[in-house]
Scaffold this active site. Sequence first.
Site, PDB file in Angstrom:
ATOM      1  N   GLY A 265      26.365   5.453  67.384  1.00  0.00           N
ATOM      2  CA  GLY A 265      26.484   5.938  66.023  1.00  0.00           C
ATOM      3  C   GLY A 265      25.322   6.848  65.655  1.00  0.00           C
ATOM      4  N   CYS A 266      25.484   7.575  64.550  1.00  0.00           N
ATOM      5  CA  CYS A 266      24.473   8.570  64.158  1.00  0.00           C
ATOM      6  C   CYS A 266      23.179   7.908  63.689  1.00  0.00           C
ATOM      7  CB  CYS A 266      25.043   9.495  63.099  1.00  0.00           C
ATOM      8  SG  CYS A 266      25.776   8.664  61.673  1.00  0.00           S
ATOM      9  N   TYR A 267      23.274   6.942  62.778  1.00  0.00           N
ATOM     10  CA  TYR A 267      22.074   6.222  62.364  1.00  0.00           C
ATOM     11  C   TYR A 267      21.428   5.527  63.563  1.00  0.00           C
ATOM     12  CZ  TYR A 267      22.790   6.446  57.237  1.00  0.00           C
ATOM     13  OH  TYR A 267      22.908   6.849  55.921  1.00  0.00           O
TER      14      TYR A 267
END
Length: 362
Positions: free
Chosen positions: A149-151
Amino acid sequence: MGIRVAVAGASGYAGGELLRLLAGHPDLEIGAVTGASSAGKPVTEVHPNLTGHPAFDGRDFQATDASTLSAAELIFMALPHGESAALAEQLPDALIVDLSADFRLGDEEAWHRFYGADVRYAGRWAYGLPELPGARDAIRAARTVAAPGCYATTSILALAPLLAAGLAQPADIVIVAASGTSGAGRSPRPDLLASEVMGSMSAYKAGGRHRHTPEIEQALTEVLYFHPERARGDSRPVTISFTPVLAPMPRGILATCTARLTPVAADSPDPDSALRGAFADAYAGEPFVHLLPAGQWPVTGAVAGSNGAHVQVTADPHAGRAVVVATTDNLGKGAAGQAVQIANLMLGLPETAGLTTHGVHP
């Protein structure tokens, strides 16, 4: 003719960014392009930035099904959580890079707690963050890979060198990360209207409720124990307090991460040098992750449109903590760019093919 790839779920923001990157890739040819709710619509109507490219002019999105995708040598899945697993079951022999969360977690209880009791747990694939210890070999050997995921990508890159070098305590980590609105996807929502977002910032899913929490803890725990001698005999898993923040910008993530220093770091005559040395060692030669010069702090605009990640670290002797700030483009290194980086490794291509570390600024 290049290696034929397909994109399932190409009508979303991450899918559109994948198409843009694939259009400029020297070794890949774009095959099927699917989008469930956009099936039958012109690609350039949904993604007008692709107008004029011969791969997209006159092309419509197709329905997302296994028969449409099966002719590709590698399939990117940019589908909503819970949909990739069902589609992957129908493509048992395919090379797949999945951008959803369906195959990221190894803990079934954590999956149901964060994604719902009624959402089927599909198991875990190889984790696609190439800069982690041992990850490149695992990705090259895998037929199916889960893109982070991005985070998670931004936070893990910020914290992994500290834990690997034994400079931070694993049970006292705090992450506050701001993301652009594209991180919430393309579906219309009242809280993402321009009049709600412009000139305002807001926290959400605080108190350990965000879905990337178990993913970050899983990856950092594995980093901590990848080199058992660096774990200092501490058998506890990594524990984080994660607060996500919605920022008034379309793309980008800025993660501010703090962790309590171990005695090794706190008692060092020059804690800043010890911390910077760990990051310099961890990311030496990495094409996409850059430790900035001392005193220069990451800004989201510097990595926009790229697969780059900028990091900076310093010691806070007063609080006894390390402070790390990292930034990525949530649609680049946080999604589509990283997916292309993974595919390059899986296909035996140069890891940097079709990607850039240089952002568009201003």
